[in-house]
Scaffold this active site. Structure first.
Site, PDB file in Angstrom:
ATOM      1  N   LYS A  13       0.841  -1.217   0.000  1.00  0.00           N
ATOM      2  CA  LYS A  13       0.000   0.000   0.000  1.00  0.00           C
ATOM      3  C   LYS A  13       0.871   1.262   0.000  1.00  0.00           C
ATOM      4  O   LYS A  13       0.659   2.165  -0.802  1.00  0.00           O
ATOM      5  CB  LYS A  13      -0.930   0.016   1.233  1.00  0.00           C
ATOM      6  N   ARG A  84     -10.306   0.235   7.525  1.00  0.00           N
ATOM      7  CA  ARG A  84      -9.870  -1.168   7.682  1.00  0.00           C
ATOM      8  C   ARG A  84     -10.994  -2.080   8.133  1.00  0.00           C
ATOM      9  O   ARG A  84     -10.778  -3.275   8.295  1.00  0.00           O
ATOM     10  CB  ARG A  84      -8.755  -1.259   8.722  1.00  0.00           C
ATOM     11  N   ARG A 123      11.712  -6.159   5.121  1.00  0.00           N
ATOM     12  CA  ARG A 123      11.555  -4.707   4.964  1.00  0.00           C
ATOM     13  C   ARG A 123      12.497  -3.970   5.923  1.00  0.00           C
ATOM     14  O   ARG A 123      12.667  -4.360   7.072  1.00  0.00           O
ATOM     15  CB  ARG A 123      10.115  -4.289   5.281  1.00  0.00           C
ATOM     16  N   ARG A 156      10.837  -2.252  11.459  1.00  0.00           N
ATOM     17  CA  ARG A 156       9.721  -1.680  12.210  1.00  0.00           C
ATOM     18  C   ARG A 156       9.423  -2.557  13.416  1.00  0.00           C
ATOM     19  O   ARG A 156       9.565  -3.770  13.344  1.00  0.00           O
ATOM     20  CB  ARG A 156       8.485  -1.611  11.298  1.00  0.00           C
ATOM     21  N   ARG A 167      -1.347  -9.222  12.643  1.00  0.00           N
ATOM     22  CA  ARG A 167      -1.845  -8.212  11.690  1.00  0.00           C
ATOM     23  C   ARG A 167      -2.564  -8.888  10.516  1.00  0.00           C
ATOM     24  O   ARG A 167      -3.576  -8.398  10.029  1.00  0.00           O
ATOM     25  CB  ARG A 167      -0.673  -7.358  11.173  1.00  0.00           C
TER      26      ARG A 167
HETATM   27  P1  AP5 Z   1       4.772  -1.589   1.912  1.00  0.00           P
HETATM   28  O1  AP5 Z   1       4.530  -0.714   0.715  1.00  0.00           O
HETATM   29  O2  AP5 Z   1       5.393  -0.970   3.115  1.00  0.00           O
HETATM   30  O3  AP5 Z   1       3.424  -2.351   2.305  1.00  0.00           O
HETATM   31  P2  AP5 Z   1       2.187  -1.852   3.166  1.00  0.00           P
HETATM   32  O4  AP5 Z   1       0.978  -2.540   2.625  1.00  0.00           O
HETATM   33  O5  AP5 Z   1       2.164  -0.357   3.217  1.00  0.00           O
HETATM   34  O6  AP5 Z   1       2.604  -2.501   4.545  1.00  0.00           O
HETATM   35  P3  AP5 Z   1       2.424  -2.003   6.018  1.00  0.00           P
HETATM   36  O7  AP5 Z   1       3.167  -2.983   6.857  1.00  0.00           O
HETATM   37  O8  AP5 Z   1       2.825  -0.566   6.161  1.00  0.00           O
HETATM   38  O9  AP5 Z   1       0.894  -2.158   6.181  1.00  0.00           O
HETATM   39  P4  AP5 Z   1       0.093  -2.267   7.504  1.00  0.00           P
HETATM   40  O10 AP5 Z   1      -1.286  -2.078   6.998  1.00  0.00           O
HETATM   41  O11 AP5 Z   1       0.355  -3.476   8.289  1.00  0.00           O
HETATM   42  O12 AP5 Z   1       0.730  -1.107   8.382  1.00  0.00           O
HETATM   43  P5  AP5 Z   1       0.311   0.412   8.664  1.00  0.00           P
HETATM   44  O13 AP5 Z   1       1.531   1.188   8.841  1.00  0.00           O
HETATM   45  O14 AP5 Z   1      -0.698   0.916   7.705  1.00  0.00           O
HETATM   46  O15 AP5 Z   1       5.637  -2.828   1.419  1.00  0.00           O
HETATM   47  C1  AP5 Z   1       6.122  -3.801   2.344  1.00  0.00           C
HETATM   48  C2  AP5 Z   1       7.523  -4.281   1.896  1.00  0.00           C
HETATM   49  O16 AP5 Z   1       7.450  -4.922   0.624  1.00  0.00           O
HETATM   50  C3  AP5 Z   1       8.550  -3.145   1.716  1.00  0.00           C
HETATM   51  O17 AP5 Z   1       9.801  -3.640   2.088  1.00  0.00           O
HETATM   52  C4  AP5 Z   1       8.509  -2.842   0.217  1.00  0.00           C
HETATM   53  O18 AP5 Z   1       9.738  -2.326  -0.198  1.00  0.00           O
HETATM   54  C5  AP5 Z   1       8.222  -4.233  -0.362  1.00  0.00           C
HETATM   55  N1  AP5 Z   1       7.365  -4.205  -1.551  1.00  0.00           N
HETATM   56  C6  AP5 Z   1       6.251  -3.459  -1.748  1.00  0.00           C
HETATM   57  N2  AP5 Z   1       5.693  -3.743  -2.932  1.00  0.00           N
HETATM   58  C7  AP5 Z   1       6.477  -4.714  -3.499  1.00  0.00           C
HETATM   59  C8  AP5 Z   1       6.393  -5.458  -4.725  1.00  0.00           C
HETATM   60  N3  AP5 Z   1       5.392  -5.261  -5.589  1.00  0.00           N
HETATM   61  N4  AP5 Z   1       7.346  -6.398  -4.961  1.00  0.00           N
HETATM   62  C9  AP5 Z   1       8.349  -6.627  -4.059  1.00  0.00           C
HETATM   63  N5  AP5 Z   1       8.479  -5.961  -2.895  1.00  0.00           N
HETATM   64  C10 AP5 Z   1       7.542  -5.017  -2.621  1.00  0.00           C
HETATM   65  O19 AP5 Z   1      -0.436   0.232  10.087  1.00  0.00           O
HETATM   66  C11 AP5 Z   1       0.311  -0.130  11.241  1.00  0.00           C
HETATM   67  C12 AP5 Z   1      -0.592  -0.213  12.451  1.00  0.00           C
HETATM   68  O20 AP5 Z   1      -1.226   1.060  12.701  1.00  0.00           O
HETATM   69  C13 AP5 Z   1      -1.743  -1.220  12.394  1.00  0.00           C
HETATM   70  O21 AP5 Z   1      -1.349  -2.539  12.710  1.00  0.00           O
HETATM   71  C14 AP5 Z   1      -2.700  -0.608  13.448  1.00  0.00           C
HETATM   72  O22 AP5 Z   1      -2.274  -0.901  14.750  1.00  0.00           O
HETATM   73  C15 AP5 Z   1      -2.535   0.878  13.211  1.00  0.00           C
HETATM   74  N6  AP5 Z   1      -3.519   1.357  12.217  1.00  0.00           N
HETATM   75  C16 AP5 Z   1      -3.232   1.800  10.968  1.00  0.00           C
HETATM   76  N7  AP5 Z   1      -4.369   2.107  10.310  1.00  0.00           N
HETATM   77  C17 AP5 Z   1      -5.398   1.862  11.179  1.00  0.00           C
HETATM   78  C18 AP5 Z   1      -6.818   1.970  11.084  1.00  0.00           C
HETATM   79  N8  AP5 Z   1      -7.427   2.368   9.964  1.00  0.00           N
HETATM   80  N9  AP5 Z   1      -7.549   1.627  12.169  1.00  0.00           N
HETATM   81  C19 AP5 Z   1      -6.972   1.215  13.306  1.00  0.00           C
HETATM   82  N10 AP5 Z   1      -5.637   1.075  13.471  1.00  0.00           N
HETATM   83  C20 AP5 Z   1      -4.846   1.395  12.403  1.00  0.00           C
END
Ligand code: AP5
Length: 213
Positions: A13, A84, A123, A156, A167
């Site tokens: 994402k 979400r 990552r 992270r 997650r």
């Molecule tokens: P990356 O682009 O970082 O993936 P991502 O989907 O953004 O992963 P996240 O881990 O950030 O998602 P998440 O939803 O768990 O965490 P968030 O920070 O939103 O890519 C991942 C890796 O793969 C990287 O190394 C990248 O380089 C590589 N990559 C990407 N695309 C690739 C490809 N096509 N091919 C190869 N490699 C690739 O949320 C964290 C926490 O915050 C949650 O657990 C929760 O506690 C809280 N939170 C966030 N939003 C909410 C909400 N709406 N409600 C309640 N709590 C929330």
């Protein structure tokens, strides 16, 4: 254009949101990034949300609602990490309705669990500017050093095997109600997120452009 990017943890994402924001001149709003900044600042909000984030649980809907309301641009945005669950989808809908607005496209990055474990365990993120790397597919030029600002790269806190599993389970438990919500609104787009980032980007772009015609 108002876009939501949805997918499991590690589905790409953040990576696609950066690319799409640049291509279509959109403001990227990443809820995860906003919450991590609050944790770093040790604000009241940061202290409250850290306990959930460290365990891989969702922060309560009532808390994130205010954060989204305060950070949502009027138009031309891409939302990464919100909504979400069904309740958050309804909340976002209500916020936008008050502004006489609505979502134009909901993009689901469909990835396998195997891909997710590989991506998240390998990552690395920059301690200072937050830039994202992957040890195999997007490595930094110099080991453990950010290409953009030369700061140290770290893992992270929530990228441990136990928290990744949690997650993933949270995603599985909530995704269907979100899909149903946006399918009914006729804005649902699904893309194969297992491909490399350029191929995923091309597919997303094609599907968005096809909708606009
Ligand atoms: P990356 O682009 O970082 O993936 P991502 O989907 O953004 O992963 P996240 O881990 O950030 O998602 P998440 O939803 O768990 O965490 P968030 O920070 O939103 O890519 C991942 C890796 O793969 C990287 O190394 C990248 O380089 C590589 N990559 C990407 N695309 C690739 C490809 N096509 N091919 C190869 N490699 C690739 O949320 C964290 C926490 O915050 C949650 O657990 C929760 O506690 C809280 N939170 C966030 N939003 C909410 C909400 N709406 N409600 C309640 N709590 C929330």
């Amino acid at each position: 254009m108002k876009i939501i990017l949805f997918g499991a943890p590690g589905s790409g994402k953040g990576t696609q949101a950066d690319m799409l924001a640049k291509e279509f001149d959109l403001e990227k709003i990443s809820l995860g990034d906003i919450l991590r900044q609050e944790v770093k600042k040790e604000s009241d909000l940061g202290r409250e949300v850290k306990q959930y984030m460290d365990k891989g649980e969702l922060v309560p809907d009532s808390t994130v609602k205010d954060v989204i309301d305060a950070n949502l641009a009027e138009d031309n945005f891409i939302l990464d990490g919100y909504p979400r669950n069904g309740q958050q989808a309804q909340t976002l809908n209500d916020i936008l309705k008050k502004r006489d607005s609505s979502i134009d496209a909901f993009i689901y990055l469909d990835v396998s669990q195997e891909t997710i474990v590989d991506r998240l365990s390998k990552r690395r993120v920059c301690k200072k500017c937050g830039a994202n790397y992957h040890l195999n597919t997007m490595p930094p030029k110099e080991d453990n050093i950010c290409d953009q600002c030369s700061a140290e790269l770290v893992q992270r806190d929530d990228d441990t095997p136990e928290v990744i599993k949690k997650r993933w389970n949270v995603f599985l438990a909530n995704s269907k109600e979100v899909f149903d919500f946006y399918k009914k609104k006729n804005v649902f787009i699904s893309v194969d997120g297992d491909q490399d980032k350029e191929k995923v980007f091309e597919q997303v772009k094609e599907k968005l452009e096809a909708r606009e015609q």
